[in-house]
Scaffold this motif. Structure first.
Motif, PDB file in Angstrom:
ATOM      1  N   ASP A  78       0.849  -1.176   0.000  1.00  0.00           N
ATOM      2  CA  ASP A  78       0.000   0.000   0.000  1.00  0.00           C
ATOM      3  C   ASP A  78       0.885   1.225   0.000  1.00  0.00           C
ATOM      4  O   ASP A  78       2.052   1.172   0.377  1.00  0.00           O
ATOM      5  N   THR A 103      -3.020  -5.581  -4.029  1.00  0.00           N
ATOM      6  CA  THR A 103      -2.893  -4.130  -4.202  1.00  0.00           C
ATOM      7  C   THR A 103      -4.194  -3.532  -4.701  1.00  0.00           C
ATOM      8  O   THR A 103      -5.160  -4.236  -4.983  1.00  0.00           O
ATOM      9  N   TYR A 121       1.467  -1.261 -10.618  1.00  0.00           N
ATOM     10  CA  TYR A 121       1.409  -2.633 -10.126  1.00  0.00           C
ATOM     11  C   TYR A 121       1.227  -3.602 -11.282  1.00  0.00           C
ATOM     12  O   TYR A 121       1.908  -4.622 -11.366  1.00  0.00           O
ATOM     13  N   HIS A 131      -0.254 -11.219  -8.820  1.00  0.00           N
ATOM     14  CA  HIS A 131      -0.895  -9.957  -8.450  1.00  0.00           C
ATOM     15  C   HIS A 131      -2.411 -10.094  -8.361  1.00  0.00           C
ATOM     16  O   HIS A 131      -3.049 -10.544  -9.292  1.00  0.00           O
ATOM     17  N   THR A 191      -6.559  -5.990   1.437  1.00  0.00           N
ATOM     18  CA  THR A 191      -5.761  -4.792   1.721  1.00  0.00           C
ATOM     19  C   THR A 191      -6.278  -4.016   2.928  1.00  0.00           C
ATOM     20  O   THR A 191      -5.710  -3.002   3.282  1.00  0.00           O
TER      21      THR A 191
END
Length: 122
Positions: free
Chosen positions: A2, A52, A58, A67, A74
């Motif tokens: 983050d 994320t 990203y 990912h 999060t």
């Protein structure tokens, strides 16, 4: 993973593991260059999954199968800025303790993180 913007238009990038322990952090702009530098700091940890938001860097710099985008994983890390603002008076702009220089502002936050997250004496 983050990042959040402090009041001096700089971003605090940080990553935590499943237990909530901070692995690494860095200050910088929200740019691909800073993200790539930060990602290099994470390599020794052997991270196999990145959770994320949908920011473009990203997707550009993380392998798709590693990912995952979304809020579900999060939430724990998004509480960190609240802790910083609550515990560091100078994060609130209307206090007399607010740092006027970026370097001092970042230094105080770094000292706090090193003490609070890593248990290092200051």
């Amino acid at each position: 993973m983050d990042c959040w913007k402090n009041s001096n238009q700089r971003w605090l990038w940080h990553a935590i593991d499943k237990s909530g322990k901070v692995l690494t952090y860095v200050f910088g702009t929200r740019s691909d260059k800073v993200f790539v530098q930060w990602k290099a700091l994470l390599e020794p940890f052997g991270i196999t999954r990145f959770y994320t938001d949908a920011w473009g860097a990203y997707s550009r710099h993380l392998e798709q199968h590693l990912h995952k985008i979304g809020k579900q994983n999060t939430q724990k890390i998004e509480n960190r800025p609240l802790t910083l603002r609550t515990r560091i008076k100078r994060q609130a702009r209307k206090t007399i303790c607010f740092s006027k220089t970026v370097d001092i502002h970042d230094l105080v936050i770094e000292l706090f993180i090193n003490r609070y997250e890593f248990g290092l004496s200051i």
